[in-house]
Design an enzyme around this catalytic site. Structure first.
Site, PDB file in Angstrom:
ATOM      1  CD  GLU A  30       2.742 -28.202  13.476  1.00 43.75           C
ATOM      2  OE1 GLU A  30       2.745 -27.286  14.305  1.00 43.75           O
ATOM      3  OE2 GLU A  30       3.735 -28.886  13.191  1.00 43.75           O
TER       4      GLU A  30
ATOM      5  CD  GLU B 218      17.885 -13.150  51.409  1.00 44.65           C
ATOM      6  OE1 GLU B 218      17.614 -12.329  52.279  1.00 44.65           O
ATOM      7  OE2 GLU B 218      19.039 -13.435  51.067  1.00 44.65           O
TER       8      GLU B 218
END
Lengths: 580, 117
Positions: free
Chosen positions: A74, A314
């Site tokens: 491919e 956080e």
């Protein structure tokens, strides 16, 4: 030794394995792909088939000294080189050093006319030539199925492919064949019929807008293998499949204890802190001080000279450093000395698996003694609940295997459901410390207590902790008839108690004085009485004397008159008695 | 039809003129060893060259067992493969060329031959 003689010998029939060098895949397959046999890798578009195959080949050439042939149907050699360069592989260099041969097979369908029978000897010759030219041990056929689109007569093609796989086995090369996934079968053209030794399926799914790649070993003839679907990611150093460890519970354990950085908390944990290599859960609602306690723990470990890896979901590293400065923790020198490392990422940046895979990578690279995840709940929310738990299990497992102490903070919402909501994760944890808010008297105070600590004596007390300029102080909370008092209420209660003690002391003294006073009064009374008595007694005695004298006199008079009247003697005697 | 014609018109003057004095057709047949299939293919190509193209063929038969590098260079996958290099466009005929009559007619080679003649 005799005992050695009885050692179970490895079964002679065990399949030889060919390590892929891909993180995690070798663990799932128990050592790699079946050596000398073809393996089929199938999956839809964009799920990483070619990369997996290419990595197998490149790692083979680089790590295991097994040259390989890549037959690409491919992509051209140039495209492939560029693609794998993104993973840090130098394909062109390997080709130059004759470690890898890339043969791009291209058939232009529009050029081809069919006329009669054919075979695929051309492919065989090319492959054979490539294998022999570098002594290849590994072969990759990237999307062989392209042939179905470009060559006529499927019957011939199928029999030729069957011959190809047999031929590959005879050659003794470990082959990886990629194929597009079919609608109902594993591959679009049913290649799984021919490759029966090992089949791996890749998938790329989107859950909640987050795409994750998964890998599953569908079949592995003659070997045990993990059958689950394992997430994997394509990172900048290639593929990594989770889990990195098996899920057996057989970690080594140690009795070594490590301090938490808060002496009073150590005291609550049997005086010596946590066990090394244990997993610790720190739950609490927002603003209860989870990050602060974790940072303290990190600080203490780093100051002992241990490496600490802090995953923050956080706050950014700089933010944590700044914030901790306000409570007297200076983290930046530790960061500079590479004892403390932060890794911050937004939870929504990628899927849970990707996060975990990144974490595994960081952990493997940094080799920390202590790992902190703040908060783990941000991660868990990304995946479905059982999935998230499974991931965390793997992380804990991995850390425990390396005797790494792990601290997870967990953000809970609301009050009473908090223990329930953590129920799933808590069973994985060795120690669980709960942080809580106490609201009242117009203020909010923090308390902590040890909910569980496996294998150590621990305090059952609720303690208040204060955050000040110089860090964390854990103090006794006031526990009395009116409940737990914290903050100013605790201080006020303390004052009240002091006042009460003082007043009772005063009362006692007063009572004492009263007793003294009474005693004195009594003594006074006694002495009065005594003096009264003495006076009366004196008087009485005087009267008695007078009476005696008078009686004597009277007697004498009577006797005298009796003599005179010649009175009876008896009567005289009675009268004498009465008067006395 | 129209596009077909214009294509030929643009390509013909540039490419077909120089080799005109030499062979009119350049054919390469790739076979794998001396199998029945190979022999059939070789025979058939030769027949066709004589019958349909009336000579003027530059035909070479290549055994990829002997020259594996050429298999790669020419993108050979199946054998036998006949590559028609000239006249353009490049074509590949895969198979032993059996059971097909008038192959080159079908490929429009003879017509082209007539035009160039």
């Amino acid at each position: 030794m005799k005992i050695n003689g009885h050692k179970p010998t490895a079964p002679a029939t065990r399949l030889p394995k060919c390590p892929t060098g891909i993180q995690g895949l070798d663990e799932i397959t128990g050592g790699g792909l079946p050596r000398g046999r073809p393996t089929l890798i199938c999956g839809g578009a964009g799920c990483g088939k070619t990369l997996l195959a290419a990595e197998f080949l490149v790692r083979g050439a680089v790590q295991f000294d097994e040259p390989g042939v890549l037959m690409a149907f491919e992509e051209t050699e140039k495209e492939l080189t560029a693609n794998v360069a993104a993973l840090g592989f130098d394909l062109a260099g390997l080709v130059r050093r004759k470690k890898i041969v890339v043969d791009y097979v291209h058939i232009e369908r529009s050029e081809v006319q069919a006329s009669g029978e054919y075979d695929l000897e051309g492919l065989f010759v090319r492959l054979g030539h490539a294998i022999d030219s570098i002594g290849a041990k590994r072969v990759v056929l990237d999307t062989l199925e392209v042939l179905f689109a470009s060559l006529p007569n499927e019957a011939i093609l199928r029999s030729e492919l069957r011959r190809l796989f047999r031929w590959l086995k005879e050659k003794g090369v470990t082959a990886v064949i990629t194929a597009e996934r079919g609608r109902e079968s594993l591959t679009r053209h049913g290649l799984e019929e021919y490759v029966s030794d090992c089949v791996i399926v890749l998938d790329h799914r989107v859950n909640d807008q987050i795409a994750t790649r998964y890998l599953r070993v569908v079949k592995y003839r003659g070997a045990l293998h993990g059958t689950n679907e394992f997430p994997f990611l394509i990172g900048d150093t290639g593929l990594s499949v989770l889990p990195i460890t098996s899920l057996a519970l057989n970690h080594k354990v140690t009795n070594e204890r490590i301090a938490t950085g808060i002496p009073r908390l150590d005291a609550m944990l049997g005086g010596r802190g946590f066990f090394r290599g244990s997993s610790i859960l720190l739950t609490g609602t927002a603003g209860t001080g989870k990050t602060i306690i974790s940072s303290n723990f990190a600080n203490a470990a780093a100051r002992r000279g241990e490496r600490v890896l802090f995953f923050s979901f956080e706050e950014s590293p700089n933010q944590i450093i700044r914030n901790m400065h306000s409570i007297g923790l200076r983290l930046e020198p530790l960061v500079k000395r590479s004892l403390l490392k932060f890794h911050s990422a937004r939870p929504s940046l990628c899927g849970l698996e990707m996060h975990l895979a990144t974490m595994f990578k960081e952990i493997a690279a940094f080799q920390p003694h202590v790992v902190i995840v703040d908060p783990v709940t941000s991660l868990m929310e990304l995946g479905a609940a059982p999935e998230g738990k499974g991931m965390v299990t793997r992380l804990i497992d991995y850390l425990k295997a390396g005797q790494t102490t792990s601290l997870f903070t967990s953000l809970t919402h609301g009050g009473h459901v908090l223990q329930q909501s953590e129920g799933g994760m808590s069973s994985l944890m060795d120690s669980w410390i709960l942080l809580q808010d106490f609201e009242g008297n117009g203020e909010r105070n923090r308390v902590l207590y040890v909910l569980k600590a496996r294998g150590m004596k621990h305090s059952n007390q609720i303690r208040e902790f204060l955050i000040s300029d110089h860090g964390i102080d854990v103090v006794d909370a006031y526990i009395g008839a009116s409940g737990v008092l914290t903050g100013s209420a605790r201080v006020a209660q303390g004052d009240l108690e002091k006042a009460a003690v003082l007043s009772s002391q005063q009362e006692a003294a007063q009572l004492e004085r009263e007793v003294e006073r009474k005693r004195k009064a009594l003594e006074r009374q006694i002495s009065d009485l005594r003096s009264d008595y003495e006076g009366e007694a004196l008087e009485l005695r005087r009267i008695a004397e007078q009476v005696g004298t008078r009686t004597l006199l009277l007697g004498t008079e009577r006797a005298a008159s009796g003599i005179l009247r010649q009175a009876d003697a008896k009567v005289t005697a009675r009268t004498r008695v009465r008067s006395s | 039809m129209k596009t077909h014609k214009t294509k030929r018109a643009t390509k013909a003057p540039a490419k077909s003129r120089p080799p005109q004095p030499r062979a009119k057709y350049i054919l390469r047949l790739f076979v794998a060893g001396a199998t029945d299939r190979s022999r059939q293919a070789v025979l058939r190509v030769r027949q066709l060259c004589e019958a349909e193209l009336k000579g003027g063929c530059d035909l070479k038969v290549i055994d990829i067992y002997q020259q594996p590098k050429l298999a790669r260079a020419n993108q050979i996958v199946a054998t036998p493969t006949l590559i028609i290099k000239f006249p353009p466009p490049l074509r590949r005929v895969i198979g032993n060329l059996a059971n097909i009559t008038g192959l080159f007619l079908e490929l429009d080679l003879t017509t082209k031959g007539k035009i160039t003649l």
